[in-house]
Motif scaffolding. Structure first.
Motif, PDB file in Angstrom:
ATOM      1  N   LEU A  38     -45.911 -94.276  59.582  1.00 37.70           N
ATOM      2  CA  LEU A  38     -44.900 -95.249  59.936  1.00 37.70           C
ATOM      3  C   LEU A  38     -45.527 -96.347  60.790  1.00 37.70           C
ATOM      4  N   LEU A  83     -34.327 -91.481  58.622  1.00 36.10           N
ATOM      5  CA  LEU A  83     -35.041 -92.747  58.789  1.00 36.10           C
ATOM      6  C   LEU A  83     -34.166 -93.758  59.522  1.00 36.10           C
ATOM      7  N   LYS A  87     -34.951 -95.566  63.162  1.00 37.61           N
ATOM      8  CA  LYS A  87     -34.871 -97.018  63.354  1.00 37.61           C
ATOM      9  C   LYS A  87     -33.955 -97.371  64.509  1.00 37.61           C
ATOM     10  N   ASP A  99     -40.565-101.891  57.466  1.00 34.73           N
ATOM     11  CA  ASP A  99     -40.445-101.343  56.115  1.00 34.73           C
ATOM     12  C   ASP A  99     -41.233-102.153  55.099  1.00 34.73           C
ATOM     13  N   ASP A 100     -41.065-103.482  55.152  1.00 39.44           N
ATOM     14  CA  ASP A 100     -41.700-104.363  54.190  1.00 39.44           C
ATOM     15  C   ASP A 100     -43.221-104.253  54.293  1.00 39.44           C
ATOM     16  N   SER A 101     -43.898-104.173  53.156  1.00 42.27           N
ATOM     17  CA  SER A 101     -45.353-103.976  53.154  1.00 42.27           C
ATOM     18  C   SER A 101     -46.091-105.115  53.834  1.00 42.27           C
ATOM     19  N   LYS A 104     -45.631-104.778  57.516  1.00 45.84           N
ATOM     20  CA  LYS A 104     -46.480-103.693  58.006  1.00 45.84           C
ATOM     21  C   LYS A 104     -47.905-104.181  58.228  1.00 45.84           C
TER      22      LYS A 104
END
Length: 225
Positions: A38, A83, A87, A99-101, A104
């Motif tokens: 995470l 999850l 959060k 969450d979004d790549s 991240k």
């Protein structure tokens, strides 16, 4: 599914190398360990690590590791409701689960820069940020830099400079190091180089900043830069 080979006496270990059964038959066993990683925004200091670690333990989740910007769990997935709970509680403590790549990746870049600038004993004058970032994240630096600029609105180079200036402010306020010691610690070529960059970013000289009683109010949270 085991794979077979013949004609050799071979050995194995738990990493999946080949195990000898007899002179003619050997087995290779592959073990796959999966874990959930995470990415958490706003983890910028050791106290943040402690706070996040406590949050996960309170949720009855046992992290295998908690580092700046990252929590690893032995489970390879979490239920949506769990999850959501993570959060919510992280947000209440000032953290954000990404969450979004792309977010991240940017979060990991920021964590890496902050860790290097704020938690290193000394930055070498020849510190190669492009190598450090690309090797740590296993991505081409050009693509990372382009992504950072498009999302954050400033270049990665500018972000690094701003974080260095915040570190200079912090060290000036501690009043434990001279300007000569600070320029060496943060990898500047000279006091003049540090002073010029400081004035360009803040509009003030390091000496004047240090002498202002209101200096504390001019510090910016490093996770908001």
């Amino acid at each position: 599914m085991p794979k077979y080979t013949t004609g050799k006496i071979l050995t194995t270990n738990f990493l999946g190398e080949t195990l000898s059964i007899n002179d003619n038959t050997a087995f290779t066993f592959n073990y796959f360990y999966t874990m959930l990683e995470l990415t958490i925004k706003n983890m910028v200091c050791p106290r943040c690590i402690t706070a996040v670690n406590n949050i996960f333990h309170e949720l009855k989740l046992e992290p295998t590791s908690v580092e700046l910007g990252t929590v690893r769990l032995a489970d390879d997935k979490l239920a949506p409701e769990k999850l959501h709970e993570i959060k919510k509680i992280l947000a209440e403590q000032g953290f954000e689960l990404l969450d979004d790549s792309n977010q991240k990746l940017i979060g990991r870049i920021k964590t890496l820069v902050i860790e290097k600038i704020f938690h290193s004993q000394h930055l070498d004058l020849k510190t190669n940020w492009s190598d450090i970032i690309s090797q740590a994240l296993h991505h081409d630096y050009g693509s990372l830099s382009g992504l950072f600029s498009s999302v954050e609105g400033i270049t990665l180079e500018q972000y690094i400079i701003r974080q260095k200036i915040e570190r200079v402010k912090e060290l000036l306020m501690y009043n434990e190091l001279s300007l000569s010691e600070i320029y060496w610690k943060l990898g500047y070529s000279s006091v003049a180089h540090l002073s010029a960059q400081f004035k360009k970013i803040t509009g003030d000289t390091p000496s004047h900043f240090k002498n202002q009683r209101s200096s504390a109010s001019e510090r910016k949270p490093i996770d908001s830069i």
